[in-house]
Design an enzyme around this catalytic site. Structure first.
Site, PDB file in Angstrom:
ATOM      1  N   ARG A 192       0.850  -1.188   0.000  1.00  0.00           N
ATOM      2  CA  ARG A 192       0.000   0.000   0.000  1.00  0.00           C
ATOM      3  C   ARG A 192       0.892   1.247   0.000  1.00  0.00           C
ATOM      4  O   ARG A 192       1.976   1.245   0.586  1.00  0.00           O
ATOM      5  CB  ARG A 192      -0.856  -0.042   1.258  1.00  0.00           C
TER       6      ARG A 192
ATOM      7  N   SER B  81      -7.870   0.706   3.291  1.00  0.00           N
ATOM      8  CA  SER B  81      -8.323   0.231   1.988  1.00  0.00           C
ATOM      9  C   SER B  81      -9.489  -0.735   2.164  1.00  0.00           C
ATOM     10  O   SER B  81      -9.737  -1.246   3.265  1.00  0.00           O
ATOM     11  CB  SER B  81      -7.161  -0.489   1.299  1.00  0.00           C
TER      12      SER B  81
ATOM     13  N   GLY C 199     -13.706  -1.856  -7.154  1.00  0.00           N
ATOM     14  CA  GLY C 199     -15.032  -1.351  -6.785  1.00  0.00           C
ATOM     15  C   GLY C 199     -15.039  -0.504  -5.527  1.00  0.00           C
ATOM     16  O   GLY C 199     -16.092  -0.316  -4.925  1.00  0.00           O
TER      17      GLY C 199
ATOM     18  N   THR D  11      -9.802   0.221  -9.579  1.00  0.00           N
ATOM     19  CA  THR D  11      -8.837  -0.685  -8.990  1.00  0.00           C
ATOM     20  C   THR D  11      -8.854  -1.902  -9.913  1.00  0.00           C
ATOM     21  O   THR D  11      -9.767  -2.039 -10.712  1.00  0.00           O
ATOM     22  CB  THR D  11      -9.323  -1.012  -7.568  1.00  0.00           C
TER      23      THR D  11
ATOM     24  N   ASN E 120      -6.212   4.165  -7.162  1.00  0.00           N
ATOM     25  CA  ASN E 120      -7.439   4.665  -6.537  1.00  0.00           C
ATOM     26  C   ASN E 120      -8.445   4.999  -7.633  1.00  0.00           C
ATOM     27  O   ASN E 120      -9.061   4.090  -8.161  1.00  0.00           O
ATOM     28  CB  ASN E 120      -7.196   5.832  -5.587  1.00  0.00           C
TER      29      ASN E 120
HETATM   30  N1  GLY Z   1      -8.563   2.814  -3.280  1.00  0.00           N
HETATM   31  C1  GLY Z   1      -9.541   1.838  -3.042  1.00  0.00           C
HETATM   32  C2  GLY Z   1      -9.192   0.935  -1.911  1.00  0.00           C
HETATM   33  O1  GLY Z   1      -8.021   0.837  -1.568  1.00  0.00           O
HETATM   34  O2  GLY Z   1     -10.057   0.335  -1.342  1.00  0.00           O
END
Ligand code: GLY
Length: 588
Positions: free
Chosen positions: A113, A466, A488, A395, A415
């Site tokens: 991440r 996330s 999603g 995503t 994102n």
């Molecule tokens: N950016 C969408 C997520 O990480 O859930």
């Protein structure tokens, strides 16, 4: 010790042809060919790659054919998607990878991440009146976290792969330098995002024709600067991105666009290998992504709640079934808003949240005759912002299963589609806007309408919360039977939930499980979202139970899944979006 395998890369021109030949691995009397199923998967008795983009799936399948393992194929697919699916495949974003190692019967979670830059602070997206400046949080250079994708893919390769970096990146370099044929999906998507991408010089130059026109299906799309960046990674490994020329280009872009990422931030980026979060559902076991994703915890929590009901008896997608799912989702997303954040910064009560006894108390709060009101489910915050959920489509998920039984299930992202729209001049890739996944102000909604609290406040080096949920399901003999995940935004977790319920309680094959209409609820906004195919009668019943049903249907997610029965793998690329493809390994 890596086993070097020579790979023939004379593949690109043959991609379409070879994918159409893939049927050669199918077995005519295969157990997956269920006569009652309306949808059928792609079958293989070797390996399989399923992703949102056919060329990238083929790259992975070719790596399997060349003797690479699931991790090699996943890394190659990840780099290829950065070229062929620029709206979500990426070098400038981050994600999560779940790896199942067959010989050790062990699942590990790789967290790559994005991290907040050192210059970030908790109030950075507030205007002088203390209101969240969404433009800044979502579309400025300051919306970018320090990218994790290159670190994550290289970590996975180094620790668990068998091929060299050069071998797994070579197909992506070739796709970028020699180009590939634009398909309808990419042409449409670039067209839809042209206003945003045109407003940044480098993005306009990279993704549109010289005169600014949109690429059309059939045009060849060459990305020379991106191919140079990929070549630097192939030659120098991690330093080809986090130091040297690529890092200089990122920092120069930050200076031009008033962003925060420095050379030190890039040098300090760390991949973290974590224990997955695991639980059980009836006779199955499952493992999924732990914090800083909320996905695994809330997937397991919802399953724990639903285990207390006879869903099968209610009937798939009946109003009673959807009612119980919605109520479980409501409880779970309420908890998400308060307790979840980066575990390296804030204690996350993982064990309490996935505790079966806790789930039982939550299940007892569900009234089978009435919908609850979200405000009454979690009254901790006094002011609710119920913005519409504006789901980012972008995503992307891919799954890989090799013939030794190793599995990779990976979700990564910029994102929003094309991230913040800002490409790094000279480096050819787009930057993420993942900083919007932090809670810019407790109680305010992010781009997915998700509410967050102090646990997800911005801090230097912290990872934003996330919803990405790469998941592996195991049978009662502890053998993996399903790898899945989806894009999603906030809907990712409920989509994974429905994939698991379809596969377990309703015994659907993977293609059928994928195709079934989905629903979503996330506590706030207090609305039931649904896909086409949920009947008007059912929606009427839900309304009479007190649910706020959204005014029109929408499309929820795009799962890329593989299941296993006996010696057979069955792959299902979600038909909801153009271009996805399940490609079996062709030969041994
Ligand atoms: N950016 C969408 C997520 O990480 O859930």
């Amino acid at each position: 010790m890596k086993i070097k395998v020579a790979i023939s890369t004379a593949i690109l021109g043959l991609l379409v042809l070879s994918s159409s030949l893939s049927i050669a691995t199918s077995s005519p009397d295969n157990i997956f060919l269920d006569k009652n199923a309306r949808f059928h998967p792609v079958i293989s008795q070797l390996g399989m790659v399923v992703s949102q983009e056919a060329i990238a799936s083929q790259v992975g399948a070719d790596i399997l054919e060349a003797g690479g393992n699931a991790i090699d194929a996943a890394v190659a697919t990840g780099f290829a998607l950065a070229v062929t699916l620029p709206r979500a495949g990426n070098l400038g974003g981050g994600g999560f990878m779940l790896v199942y190692l067959a010989d050790k019967n062990k699942t590990i979670a790789i967290d790559y991440r994005e991290m907040a830059p050192m210059g970030a602070n908790k109030d950075m997206f507030l205007d002088p009146q203390g209101k969240v400046d969404n433009q800044k949080a979502r579309f400025s250079a300051q919306s970018s976290g320090v990218p994790g994708t290159v670190g994550g893919l290289l970590y996975a390769l180094d620790e668990y792969g068998s091929l060299s970096i050069e071998e797994v990146i070579k197909p992506a370099i070739k796709l970028a330098s020699q180009g590939f044929m634009i398909n309808h999906d990419l042409s449409d998507s670039l067209h839809l995002s042209s206003k945003r991408l045109h407003s940044h010089k480098a993005s306009k130059r990279y993704f549109y024709k010289e005169n600014g026109d949109n690429y059309l299906p059939g045009d060849v799309f060459i990305q020379s600067d991106l191919s140079q960046t990929l070549s630097r990674i192939a030659e120098q490994g991690r330093s080809g991105f986090y130091a040297g020329k690529t890092a200089d280009l990122i920092v120069s872009q930050m200076k031009r666009s008033n962003g925060l990422i420095t050379l030190k931030d890039l040098a300090n980026y760390r991949v973290v290998e974590r224990q997955p979060v695991c639980g059980s559902y009836r006779q199955h076991r499952l493992c999924a992504m732990p914090p800083p994703s909320s996905g695994g915890i809330h997937l397991i929590q919802m399953l724990n709640i639903l285990e207390n009901f006879d869903l099968k008896k209610m009937g798939h997608n009946s109003s009673a079934y959807i009612h119980h799912l919605v109520e479980a989702m409501r409880s779970s997303y309420a908890d998400r808003s308060l307790y979840l954040g980066d575990p390296d910064f804030t204690p996350v009560p993982v064990n309490q949240l996935i505790d079966k006894a806790y789930a039982k108390t939550l299940s007892e709060q569900i009234n089978s005759q009435h919908a609850r009101i979200s405000k009454d489910v979690y009254p901790g915050l006094d002011k609710w912002i119920s913005s519409e959920v504006t789901e980012s489509e972008e995503t992307t998920h891919f799954s890989v299963w090799d013939k030794q039984g190793n599995i990779v299930t990976n979700t990564y992202t910029l994102n929003f589609a094309y991230g913040n729209g800002i490409a790094v001049e000279g480096a050819g890739f787009l930057l993420n806007n993942e900083m919007d996944d932090f809670s810019a102000k407790p109680g305010s909604a992010n781009g997915y309408g998700l509410i967050g609290g102090a646990a997800n406040a911005i801090q230097p080096k912290k990872r934003p919360l996330s919803s990405m949920t790469p998941t592996i399901l195991f049978n009662s003999h502890n053998k993996p039977v399903l790898a899945t995940g989806s894009p999603g935004g906030s809907t990712i977790i409920t989509i994974a939930l429905q994939m698991i319920l379809n596969s377990t309680d309703f015994n659907m094959g993977i293609a059928e499980a994928t195709a079934m209409p989905r629903i979503h609820h996330q506590w706030l906004p207090d609305a039931v979202y649904y896909e086409n195919g949920i009947s008007p009668d059912t929606l009427k019943n839900l309304k009479s139970l007190g649910h706020h049903v959204s005014s029109k249907p929408r499309v929820l997610g795009s799962t890329q899944s593989i299941s296993r029965k006996g010696n057979n793998l069955a792959g299902s690329a979600d038909p909801r979006r153009q271009g996805a493809s399940a490609i079996p390994q062709k030969t041994k």
